[in-house]
Design an enzyme around this catalytic site. Structure first.
Site, PDB file in Angstrom:
ATOM      1  N   THR A   1       0.842  -1.199   0.000  1.00 35.94           N
ATOM      2  CA  THR A   1       0.000   0.000   0.000  1.00 35.94           C
ATOM      3  C   THR A   1       0.875   1.246   0.000  1.00 35.94           C
ATOM      4  O   THR A   1       2.082   1.181   0.242  1.00 35.94           O
ATOM      5  CB  THR A   1      -0.905   0.050   1.246  1.00 35.94           C
ATOM      6  OG1 THR A   1      -0.088   0.086   2.417  1.00 35.94           O
ATOM      7  CG2 THR A   1      -1.818  -1.157   1.295  1.00 35.94           C
ATOM      8  N   CYS A   2       0.235   2.379  -0.233  1.00 35.12           N
ATOM      9  CA  CYS A   2       0.899   3.678  -0.178  1.00 35.12           C
ATOM     10  C   CYS A   2       1.582   3.856   1.172  1.00 35.12           C
ATOM     11  O   CYS A   2       0.975   3.547   2.188  1.00 35.12           O
ATOM     12  CB  CYS A   2      -0.145   4.779  -0.374  1.00 35.12           C
ATOM     13  SG  CYS A   2       0.483   6.444  -0.129  1.00 35.12           S
ATOM     14  N   PRO A   3       2.815   4.335   1.249  1.00 29.39           N
ATOM     15  CA  PRO A   3       3.637   4.852   0.177  1.00 29.39           C
ATOM     16  C   PRO A   3       4.644   3.833  -0.376  1.00 29.39           C
ATOM     17  O   PRO A   3       5.601   4.241  -1.034  1.00 29.39           O
ATOM     18  CB  PRO A   3       4.397   5.979   0.883  1.00 29.39           C
ATOM     19  CG  PRO A   3       4.663   5.408   2.240  1.00 29.39           C
ATOM     20  CD  PRO A   3       3.453   4.564   2.566  1.00 29.39           C
TER      21      PRO A   3
END
Lengths: 132, 82
Positions: free
Chosen positions: B17-19
């Site tokens: 997932t981000c980042p």
């Protein structure tokens, strides 16, 4: 871009994650970042707290942690990684540590140093301050 | 267009997932020579929008963003500039 000075005073999981995400991408993009972890925000880095995932976690954080298709790195991991990519320093608040009789070794390996308020303000004076 | 792009480096960040995907990309971009074509693979919808933003701001060239519907991921192709 002079950079960001982030005061991390919250131990809430979503806030920790958001701070680490923003700080990490900024640093990786060569924007200087200083993070000052204080109060509950510092205690979230305690090795036992991290090991036990003993955070205040809201619905968003819980959903992200439980989603099988999401591999989410913890805030402490993202900060540690960001230090390999760009100009980021992470400081632990001396007052908070003194209150609990703790040493830097009690926390995850992300801290550059222990700082008091004056030390942090000196580093923050040319940066945009964010309080979380 | 995308069929013709042959990346020099492929970064597989699917699942992260981000980042995570952007951190993976930046780490590789920093070590790459100018002119290197990189492909970032991500299953993270937000990264499919956010990574191109970073590429533009950082001054690299966004070559293409290809959505692989059936496999459920995006390929973001960029070329590192000077």
């Amino acid at each position: 871009m002079p950079g960001y000075a982030i005061v991390l005073a919250s131990g809430k999981f979503e806030r920790l994650q958001a701070v680490a995400n923003i700080a990490s991408i900024a640093a990786a993009s060569e924007i200087p970042v200083d993070v000052f972890a204080t109060m509950d925000g510092l205690e979230a880095f305690d090795r036992d707290v991290v090991a036990g995932m003993d955070f205040e976690i809201g619905p968003v954080g819980r959903a992200m942690l439980e989603a099988e298709h999401m591999d989410m790195a913890l805030f402490s991991e993202n900060l540690a990684r960001a230090k390999e990519l760009g100009p980021i320093s992470v400081y632990a608040c001396e007052l908070s540590m003194d209150a609990l009789g703790k040493a830097l070794e009690d926390y995850e390996d992300v801290f550059d140093d222990v700082l008091g308020v004056s030390g942090f303000l000196t580093r923050a004076e040319d940066k945009q301050v964010m309080f979380v | 267009m995308s069929e013709a792009i042959q990346p020099d480096v492929t970064i597989d960040s699917r699942g992260a997932t981000c980042p995570g995907p952007l951190m993976d990309l930046i780490g590789k971009v920093k070590k790459a020579d100018a002119g290197t074509v990189l492909e970032l693979r991500t299953t993270d919808s937000s990264s499919s929008h956010d990574v191109p933003e970073w590429v533009e701001k950082a001054g690299h060239e966004l070559l293409d963003v290809v959505e692989h519907d059936e496999e459920g991921y995006w390929s973001i192709y960029i070329e590192k500039t000077e």
